[in-house]
Design a protein around this motif. Sequence first.
Motif, PDB file in Angstrom:
ATOM      1  N   LEU A   1      -2.081   4.163  11.158  1.00 30.96           N
ATOM      2  CA  LEU A   1      -3.328   4.260  10.394  1.00 30.96           C
ATOM      3  C   LEU A   1      -3.046   4.480   8.911  1.00 30.96           C
ATOM      4  O   LEU A   1      -3.742   3.924   8.052  1.00 30.96           O
ATOM      5  CB  LEU A   1      -4.201   5.389  10.948  1.00 30.96           C
ATOM      6  N   GLY A   2      -2.018   5.292   8.627  1.00 34.43           N
ATOM      7  CA  GLY A   2      -1.670   5.518   7.222  1.00 34.43           C
ATOM      8  C   GLY A   2      -1.262   4.232   6.537  1.00 34.43           C
ATOM      9  O   GLY A   2      -1.688   3.944   5.407  1.00 34.43           O
ATOM     10  N   GLY A   3      -0.423   3.438   7.219  1.00 37.28           N
ATOM     11  CA  GLY A   3       0.003   2.167   6.635  1.00 37.28           C
ATOM     12  C   GLY A   3      -1.139   1.191   6.450  1.00 37.28           C
ATOM     13  O   GLY A   3      -1.264   0.544   5.406  1.00 37.28           O
ATOM     14  N   VAL A   4      -2.001   1.081   7.452  1.00 36.32           N
ATOM     15  CA  VAL A   4      -3.120   0.143   7.387  1.00 36.32           C
ATOM     16  C   VAL A   4      -4.110   0.532   6.304  1.00 36.32           C
ATOM     17  O   VAL A   4      -4.538  -0.307   5.489  1.00 36.32           O
ATOM     18  CB  VAL A   4      -3.823   0.054   8.761  1.00 36.32           C
ATOM     19  N   TYR A   5      -4.465   1.811   6.239  1.00 38.50           N
ATOM     20  CA  TYR A   5      -5.448   2.236   5.237  1.00 38.50           C
ATOM     21  C   TYR A   5      -4.855   2.270   3.837  1.00 38.50           C
ATOM     22  O   TYR A   5      -5.578   2.084   2.850  1.00 38.50           O
ATOM     23  CB  TYR A   5      -6.036   3.593   5.623  1.00 38.50           C
ATOM     24  N   LEU A   6      -3.549   2.530   3.721  1.00 38.30           N
ATOM     25  CA  LEU A   6      -2.898   2.416   2.417  1.00 38.30           C
ATOM     26  C   LEU A   6      -2.986   0.980   1.916  1.00 38.30           C
ATOM     27  O   LEU A   6      -3.228   0.725   0.725  1.00 38.30           O
ATOM     28  CB  LEU A   6      -1.428   2.842   2.533  1.00 38.30           C
ATOM     29  N   HIS A   7      -2.798   0.052   2.832  1.00 35.65           N
ATOM     30  CA  HIS A   7      -2.913  -1.360   2.452  1.00 35.65           C
ATOM     31  C   HIS A   7      -4.344  -1.729   2.097  1.00 35.65           C
ATOM     32  O   HIS A   7      -4.599  -2.418   1.099  1.00 35.65           O
ATOM     33  CB  HIS A   7      -2.424  -2.238   3.607  1.00 35.65           C
ATOM     34  N   LEU A   8      -5.320  -1.254   2.901  1.00 36.38           N
ATOM     35  CA  LEU A   8      -6.715  -1.614   2.687  1.00 36.38           C
ATOM     36  C   LEU A   8      -7.267  -1.092   1.369  1.00 36.38           C
ATOM     37  O   LEU A   8      -7.969  -1.815   0.648  1.00 36.38           O
ATOM     38  CB  LEU A   8      -7.579  -1.090   3.842  1.00 36.38           C
ATOM     39  N   TYR A   9      -6.971   0.137   1.037  1.00 38.83           N
ATOM     40  CA  TYR A   9      -7.649   0.789  -0.086  1.00 38.83           C
ATOM     41  C   TYR A   9      -6.775   0.965  -1.328  1.00 38.83           C
ATOM     42  O   TYR A   9      -7.272   1.425  -2.357  1.00 38.83           O
ATOM     43  CB  TYR A   9      -8.186   2.150   0.360  1.00 38.83           C
ATOM     44  N   VAL A  10      -5.478   0.616  -1.250  1.00 39.29           N
ATOM     45  CA  VAL A  10      -4.619   0.744  -2.429  1.00 39.29           C
ATOM     46  C   VAL A  10      -3.944  -0.596  -2.753  1.00 39.29           C
ATOM     47  O   VAL A  10      -4.163  -1.172  -3.819  1.00 39.29           O
ATOM     48  CB  VAL A  10      -3.550   1.842  -2.232  1.00 39.29           C
ATOM     49  N   LEU A  11      -3.134  -1.091  -1.828  1.00 35.98           N
ATOM     50  CA  LEU A  11      -2.349  -2.289  -2.113  1.00 35.98           C
ATOM     51  C   LEU A  11      -3.221  -3.536  -2.266  1.00 35.98           C
ATOM     52  O   LEU A  11      -3.006  -4.349  -3.179  1.00 35.98           O
ATOM     53  CB  LEU A  11      -1.314  -2.514  -1.003  1.00 35.98           C
ATOM     54  N   LEU A  12      -4.171  -3.702  -1.371  1.00 35.74           N
ATOM     55  CA  LEU A  12      -5.025  -4.897  -1.411  1.00 35.74           C
ATOM     56  C   LEU A  12      -5.862  -4.953  -2.688  1.00 35.74           C
ATOM     57  O   LEU A  12      -5.812  -5.948  -3.413  1.00 35.74           O
ATOM     58  CB  LEU A  12      -5.906  -4.944  -0.161  1.00 35.74           C
ATOM     59  N   PRO A  13      -6.650  -3.913  -3.009  1.00 30.89           N
ATOM     60  CA  PRO A  13      -7.478  -4.012  -4.216  1.00 30.89           C
ATOM     61  C   PRO A  13      -6.691  -3.917  -5.523  1.00 30.89           C
ATOM     62  O   PRO A  13      -7.075  -4.537  -6.511  1.00 30.89           O
ATOM     63  CB  PRO A  13      -8.452  -2.832  -4.073  1.00 30.89           C
ATOM     64  N   GLU A  14      -5.606  -3.125  -5.520  1.00 35.52           N
ATOM     65  CA  GLU A  14      -4.880  -2.901  -6.774  1.00 35.52           C
ATOM     66  C   GLU A  14      -3.828  -3.960  -7.063  1.00 35.52           C
ATOM     67  O   GLU A  14      -3.427  -4.122  -8.216  1.00 35.52           O
ATOM     68  CB  GLU A  14      -4.217  -1.516  -6.750  1.00 35.52           C
ATOM     69  N   LEU A  15      -3.366  -4.652  -6.061  1.00 36.91           N
ATOM     70  CA  LEU A  15      -2.312  -5.638  -6.275  1.00 36.91           C
ATOM     71  C   LEU A  15      -2.770  -7.067  -5.963  1.00 36.91           C
ATOM     72  O   LEU A  15      -2.781  -7.931  -6.834  1.00 36.91           O
ATOM     73  CB  LEU A  15      -1.080  -5.282  -5.427  1.00 36.91           C
ATOM     74  N   LEU A  16      -3.152  -7.314  -4.691  1.00 35.99           N
ATOM     75  CA  LEU A  16      -3.503  -8.679  -4.297  1.00 35.99           C
ATOM     76  C   LEU A  16      -4.727  -9.193  -5.039  1.00 35.99           C
ATOM     77  O   LEU A  16      -4.728 -10.308  -5.569  1.00 35.99           O
ATOM     78  CB  LEU A  16      -3.736  -8.745  -2.783  1.00 35.99           C
ATOM     79  N   LEU A  17      -5.796  -8.393  -5.076  1.00 33.40           N
ATOM     80  CA  LEU A  17      -7.037  -8.840  -5.710  1.00 33.40           C
ATOM     81  C   LEU A  17      -6.948  -8.876  -7.230  1.00 33.40           C
ATOM     82  O   LEU A  17      -7.853  -9.381  -7.886  1.00 33.40           O
ATOM     83  CB  LEU A  17      -8.201  -7.954  -5.263  1.00 33.40           C
ATOM     84  N   LYS A  18      -5.876  -8.325  -7.765  1.00 34.10           N
ATOM     85  CA  LYS A  18      -5.648  -8.394  -9.209  1.00 34.10           C
ATOM     86  C   LYS A  18      -4.532  -9.389  -9.552  1.00 34.10           C
ATOM     87  O   LYS A  18      -3.964  -9.334 -10.646  1.00 34.10           O
ATOM     88  CB  LYS A  18      -5.318  -7.006  -9.756  1.00 34.10           C
ATOM     89  N   ASN A  19      -4.221 -10.246  -8.562  1.00 31.74           N
ATOM     90  CA  ASN A  19      -3.279 -11.357  -8.757  1.00 31.74           C
ATOM     91  C   ASN A  19      -1.850 -10.903  -9.059  1.00 31.74           C
ATOM     92  O   ASN A  19      -1.073 -11.644  -9.663  1.00 31.74           O
ATOM     93  CB  ASN A  19      -3.765 -12.293  -9.879  1.00 31.74           C
TER      94      ASN A  19
END
Length: 362
Positions: free
Chosen positions: A68-86
């Motif tokens: 859960l820690g890995g999944v939610y870290l990806h959902l709320y940190v890595l995805l919006p801060e890295l992927l969605l910012k190109n």
Amino acid sequence: MPKSEGTYNSFMINFLIDRKYRVARHLLLILFFVFVSFNLPFLTCAVFLDQVDHMVWYISLALLVSYLGGVYLHLYVLLPELLLKNRYVLYTITVSLLIFLMILISLGADYGVTRYYDQEPTHYSYFYKDRIPAIEIAGNFFLYALLIAGTSITILLRRWMQFSKRKNELEKENLKTELESLKDQINPEFLFNMLDEAGEQTPNDPERASMVLMKLSKLLRYQLYDGKREKVLLISEISFIENFLDLAKVRYTGLNFTVTKEGKLSRKLVPPLLFIPFAIYYVKLLPSVSSPMDIHFTFRAGEKELFFSCICFAPGITDKDPENGRELEDIRHRLDLLFKESYTLDTVDEGTICRTNLYIKL
């Protein structure tokens, strides 16, 4: 009565992106990882279940927290801060490290269970003698990557739909603005001249001046009110053209015209000010107010199509103003915006005879 496939698809999309299902989505996600986290250690202990104690529960809980820690870290940190910012390279590296960390925790839990209970690795263990560690790690890497990607679909789908909706709204707004601009370009310039004409004729021929003003008021009313609508009755559009040509005859004494109507025109709806540009185009070809010109308009309505034809005979025409050619391009551009590939427009210029055929699939 059974629901259609479209209804189920619509529900699934709403379930994935609608905020009112947010709690339900998270509960399903947590339940899934609870099942996986508490199932894996017990599978490892399958052949010695009679020896397990509370330690297996602690290891399962540790796995649950890591997943859960890995999944939610990806959902709320890595995805919006890295992927969605190109920031794709940093995102790929970070997610890969996160997946490897989750795999290491799973391997550690597996190894810890067998060592704690002092048992040989079973068939379900990563460390079973017939398994190749490199293949196990690679397989789990892709499995975890798919799992993380699957949990991200909600955010990605919502962002894609919002982007698509905004793009469609902008396209519609740009299309509307461009159409309005083109409609403004085709407003009859001679209307102001008609006002002057009526003013000059008022002292000598008040009836003629009254007729001019009445026709002029009908044209202006149509442009101000019906011209702002998305669709108007075809018969109203034809009446507008007839009023326009009646007024044009007041100024251009050599002008004659006929309008032929075929089919059920009264039931057809068309964009406003669709055909008047052709009338303006041909009237502007007249070199002087006394030059002769005969124009014949034909409107023929079918079930799902409309045919418009204009034949102009003007023996006094010699040279044509290039500005008129640009106006014809504006007409074609507006038709492209309104009907895309559902129309054909053919124009033939034979000197003193000009023909225009327009076919529209409604």
